[in-house]
Design a protein around this motif. Structure first.
Motif, short mmCIF file in Angstrom:
data_model
loop_
_atom_site.label_atom_id
_atom_site.label_comp_id
_atom_site.label_asym_id
_atom_site.label_seq_id
_atom_site.Cartn_x
_atom_site.Cartn_y
_atom_site.Cartn_z
N GLN A 49 -2.45 0.97 -1.62
CA GLN A 49 -2.12 -0.11 -2.44
C GLN A 49 -3.13 -0.62 -3.40
OE1 GLN A 49 -0.03 -2.23 0.68
NE2 GLN A 49 1.63 -2.52 -0.84
N CYS A 97 7.14 -6.24 -0.62
CA CYS A 97 6.22 -5.37 -0.62
C CYS A 97 5.25 -5.69 -1.84
CB CYS A 97 6.53 -4.01 -0.88
SG CYS A 97 5.15 -2.85 -0.88
N LEU A 98 3.83 -5.89 -1.59
CA LEU A 98 3.22 -6.41 -2.69
C LEU A 98 3.21 -5.34 -3.76
CD1 LEU A 98 0.08 -7.82 -0.65
CD2 LEU A 98 2.08 -8.99 -1.37
N HIS A 139 5.86 -0.72 8.25
CA HIS A 139 5.76 -0.70 6.86
C HIS A 139 4.42 -0.13 6.40
CE1 HIS A 139 6.76 -3.10 3.00
NE2 HIS A 139 5.50 -2.77 2.97
N HIS A 143 3.20 3.32 4.28
CA HIS A 143 2.31 3.43 2.88
C HIS A 143 1.28 4.37 3.15
CE1 HIS A 143 3.60 0.28 0.33
NE2 HIS A 143 3.40 -0.67 1.16
ZN LIG Z 1 4.52 -2.45 1.12
#
Ligand SMILES: [Zn+2]
Ligand SMILES: O=C(CSC(=O)[C@H](Cc1ccccc1)CC(F)(F)F)c1ccccc1
Length: 154
Positions: A49, A97-98, A139, A143
């Motif tokens: 991310q 989710c960011l 979660h 990713h």
């Molecule tokens: Zn996420």
């Protein structure tokens, strides 16, 4: 504060590579990810991310308006994670989710999981997680596999 990739950026759809070197730069990255997560008011964040395709994430459960009884835990750096066992029992719960700002979706997850991972010093940890912490782990693990909430919608 690191830039957070948003849905559609290639890196979020790729599998991340195992971490080999537990060196100073890795600790510095984890530190910056922690700051970024705190500023974004998240309970976790994964290296892809922030543009780093490596198998590292941070989970940091704390009580929040959706999970008021979530445990308050010290942020945990999780490296080269493995999910060894998954409970048959599944639970649906709200996730955000960011990388999908403002989205809130109901996601089905295993209620408890047995996990193994390395910490920042390279030491292997093995434990059972349940409830909200297990949800965060699943979660963030997604990713590292190049999966986001969009791919998990029931
Ligand atoms: Zn996420
Ligand atoms: O703190 C958040 C913001 S979203 C968040 O913290 C993600 C982690 C997460 C939130 C909720 C469930 C599982 C994981 C972070 C991400 F996207 F980087 F992984 C939250 C959202 C919905 C329910 C409970 C808490």
């Amino acid at each position: 504060m690191l830039a957070i990739a948003t849905y559609g950026e290639r890196i979020l759809g790729q599998a991340a590579q195992p971490v080999q070197l537990f060196d100073e730069p890795l600790a510095a990255l984890a530190e910056k990810m922690l700051d970024t997560m705190k500023l974004a008011q998240g309970v976790g964040i994964a290296a892809p991310q922030v543009g780093q395709g490596i198998r590292l994430f941070i989970m940091a459960s704390h009580p929040n308006d959706r999970y008021p009884d979530a445990p308050l835990m010290a942020p945990q750096v999780v490296i080269n994670p493995q999910i060894l066992q998954r409970s048959g029992k599944m639970l649906t719960g709200e996730e955000g989710c960011l990388s999908l700002p403002g989205e809130r979706v109901q996601i089905l997850r295993h209620e408890s999981i047995e996990v193994r991972y390395q910490d920042l010093s390279g030491e292997w940890q093995q434990e059972w997680l349940q409830g909200f912490v297990a949800r965060i782990f699943q979660h963030e693990y997604d990713h590292l596999e190049g999966l986001t909430l969009v791919e998990r919608l029931e």
